[in-house]
Design an enzyme around this catalytic site. Structure first.
Site, mmCIF file in Angstrom:
data_model
loop_
_atom_site.group_PDB
_atom_site.id
_atom_site.type_symbol
_atom_site.label_atom_id
_atom_site.label_comp_id
_atom_site.label_asym_id
_atom_site.label_seq_id
_atom_site.Cartn_x
_atom_site.Cartn_y
_atom_site.Cartn_z
ATOM 1 N N HIS A 19 0.862 -1.193 0.000
ATOM 2 C CA HIS A 19 0.000 0.000 0.000
ATOM 3 C C HIS A 19 0.894 1.237 0.000
ATOM 4 C CE1 HIS A 19 -3.707 2.191 1.953
ATOM 5 N NE2 HIS A 19 -3.023 2.998 1.151
ATOM 6 N N HIS A 21 1.448 4.921 -2.374
ATOM 7 C CA HIS A 21 1.095 5.825 -3.486
ATOM 8 C C HIS A 21 2.383 6.471 -3.964
ATOM 9 C CE1 HIS A 21 -3.211 5.605 -2.361
ATOM 10 N NE2 HIS A 21 -2.701 5.399 -1.159
ATOM 11 N N HIS A 199 -9.505 1.392 -1.241
ATOM 12 C CA HIS A 199 -9.415 1.974 0.086
ATOM 13 C C HIS A 199 -10.818 1.957 0.679
ATOM 14 C CE1 HIS A 199 -5.565 3.427 -1.275
ATOM 15 N NE2 HIS A 199 -5.362 4.218 -0.237
ATOM 16 N N GLU A 202 -11.125 3.678 6.141
ATOM 17 C CA GLU A 202 -10.038 4.501 6.711
ATOM 18 C C GLU A 202 -10.731 5.581 7.551
ATOM 19 O OE1 GLU A 202 -7.854 6.784 3.793
ATOM 20 O OE2 GLU A 202 -6.195 7.227 5.173
ATOM 21 N N ASP A 280 1.981 3.872 2.900
ATOM 22 C CA ASP A 280 0.971 4.752 2.303
ATOM 23 C C ASP A 280 1.600 5.928 1.543
ATOM 24 O OD1 ASP A 280 -1.625 5.404 1.656
ATOM 25 O OD2 ASP A 280 -2.234 6.036 3.659
ATOM 26 N N ASP A 281 2.008 6.968 2.270
ATOM 27 C CA ASP A 281 2.598 8.170 1.659
ATOM 28 C C ASP A 281 3.791 8.607 2.503
ATOM 29 O OD1 ASP A 281 0.349 8.911 -0.397
ATOM 30 O OD2 ASP A 281 -0.685 8.508 1.489
HETATM 31 N N1 HPA Z 1 -6.385 7.549 1.558
HETATM 32 C C1 HPA Z 1 -7.049 7.964 0.488
HETATM 33 N N2 HPA Z 1 -6.450 8.470 -0.579
HETATM 34 C C2 HPA Z 1 -5.120 8.547 -0.585
HETATM 35 C C3 HPA Z 1 -4.379 8.134 0.484
HETATM 36 C C4 HPA Z 1 -5.040 7.593 1.608
HETATM 37 O O1 HPA Z 1 -4.462 7.170 2.630
HETATM 38 N N3 HPA Z 1 -3.088 8.364 0.161
HETATM 39 C C5 HPA Z 1 -3.062 8.878 -1.076
HETATM 40 N N4 HPA Z 1 -4.295 8.998 -1.544
HETATM 41 ZN ZN ZN Z 2 -3.538 4.885 0.641
#
Ligand code: HPA
Ligand code: ZN
Length: 339
Positions: A19, A21, A199, A202, A280-281
């Site tokens: 996971h 991006h 996703h 969250e 994630d990021d």
């Molecule tokens: N959630 C939703 N969109 C996203 C995320 C995330 O954690 N990271 C990058 N785009």
């Molecule tokens: Zn994500």
């Protein structure tokens, strides 16, 4: 035997990231370099000022900054450099397999061609496989705040690149944009042979996880934390062994959890859910894979056995072949026996 520190144990294990991006790996230093060569302005005067802006109260506050950052990516080489920087970074962390998202609409809506974006990313992934030994899968993610027509258009543009794209996903602003909005797009993607992930859960409710399973026929849920609100859903996820790609530092930075000590990942494991650890990021949330593992290991006092289970889960949950998975799991058993 069993003597190395938990830090070293985590650093040295071969890991998989599921996971991630690619736009979320854009480090401020590289952003300024690329902005300069493309004559693009950044809203912040310096790397330090930009980093200071990375304070988020929720998902949307993060997304606004994340999309603004991506605006300086113009040329194929920019997408290559972005992806290559991520691969060299995780190579140092002993990540050996990655399944990464890219968000084509973030770029095509600014007039950058789909081809420019995917050529740059794919060339770097291919070089990463050859030069760093990192295997990979590429996942094209739809922006859920945009409409169905835009997603269909994006899917159409992806068809000539089927050989390069293993699956499709769904990201961006979750609340108010349920999986059902993209049921028809995902049906078409499945028909075209793509695997599907989304996703869900969250910030959005557990009902969105049900929708992702039932309507989008996903093989994995990204995040999925909110499944814990619904016992029947947990039972179903456990029964089907649907993986959840959990992102601890992301959850902390986006206020999904108030503190890593409250992170539900240990509880999720105890319930028999197939959970994995991911970043994630990482450029925005303060850590790549090892920092995510170490963060939860320390906050939740995880054992080496629990860490190994999480790492094994990441290979089980991957789209590697059964043969490749079994080879990795055997390697991890050996690693555990010696450390
Ligand atoms: N959630 C939703 N969109 C996203 C995320 C995330 O954690 N990271 C990058 N785009
Ligand atoms: Zn994500």
């Amino acid at each position: 035997m069993n003597t190395i520190s938990i830090e070293k144990f985590i650093e040295d294990i071969p890991k998989a990231e599921l996971h991630l991006h690619i736009e979320g790996t854009f480090e401020p230093e590289l952003m300024f370099t690329i902005a300069k060569r493309n004559n693009k302005k950044i809203d912040y005067a310096s790397v330090e000022a930009l980093k200071r802006a990375y304070q988020f109260n929720n998902l949307q506050e993060f997304l606004d900054i994340y999309y603004a950052g991506a605006n300086v990516l113009i040329e194929e080489q920019d997408f290559y450099d972005l992806t290559w920087a991520y691969l060299t970074k995780v190579h140092e962390q002993n990540v050996v397999h990655v399944e990464i998202f890219f968000d084509p609409q973030t770029h095509t809506d600014r007039g950058i061609s789909f081809e420019t974006v995917i050529n740059g990313i794919y060339r770097a992934l291919d070089d990463g496989q050859q030069q760093l030994g990192i295997s990979f899968k590429l996942i094209m993610s739809f922006l859920r705040h945009l409409d169905e027509a835009s997603a269909f258009n994006t899917l159409e543009q992806a068809l000539p690149y089927k050989e390069w794209i293993s699956g499709v996903g769904l990201d961006s602003s979750e609340i108010g944009n349920p999986p059902s909005k993209f049921e028809r797009v995902f049906a078409k993607a499945l028909e075209e042979g793509f695997a599907t992930v989304a996703h869900a859960g969250e910030e959005g409710p557990s009902a969105y996880i049900w929708e992702a399973l039932k309507l989008l026929k996903v093989t994995r849920i990204d995040h999925g934390n909110r499944c814990l609100d619904d016992e029947e859903l947990v039972e179903q996820l456990v029964k089907l062994q649907i993986p959840l790609t959990v992102c601890p530092l992301s959850n902390l930075e986006l206020k999904v959890v108030p503190d890593l000590k409250n992170h539900p990942i240990a509880k999720m494991m105890n319930k028999g859910l197939l959970v994995t650890v991911n970043s994630d990021d990482p450029a925005y949330f303060g850590g790549y894979m090892n920092e995510n593992y170490l963060g939860i290991a320390q906050a939740l006092d995880l054992s080496k056995q629990q860490i190994i289970t999480l790492v094994k889960n990441s290979f089980k949950a991957s789209w590697l072949s059964d043969k490749e998975k079994n080879a990795m799991i055997a390697k991890l058993d050996t690693y555990f026996q010696h450390n």
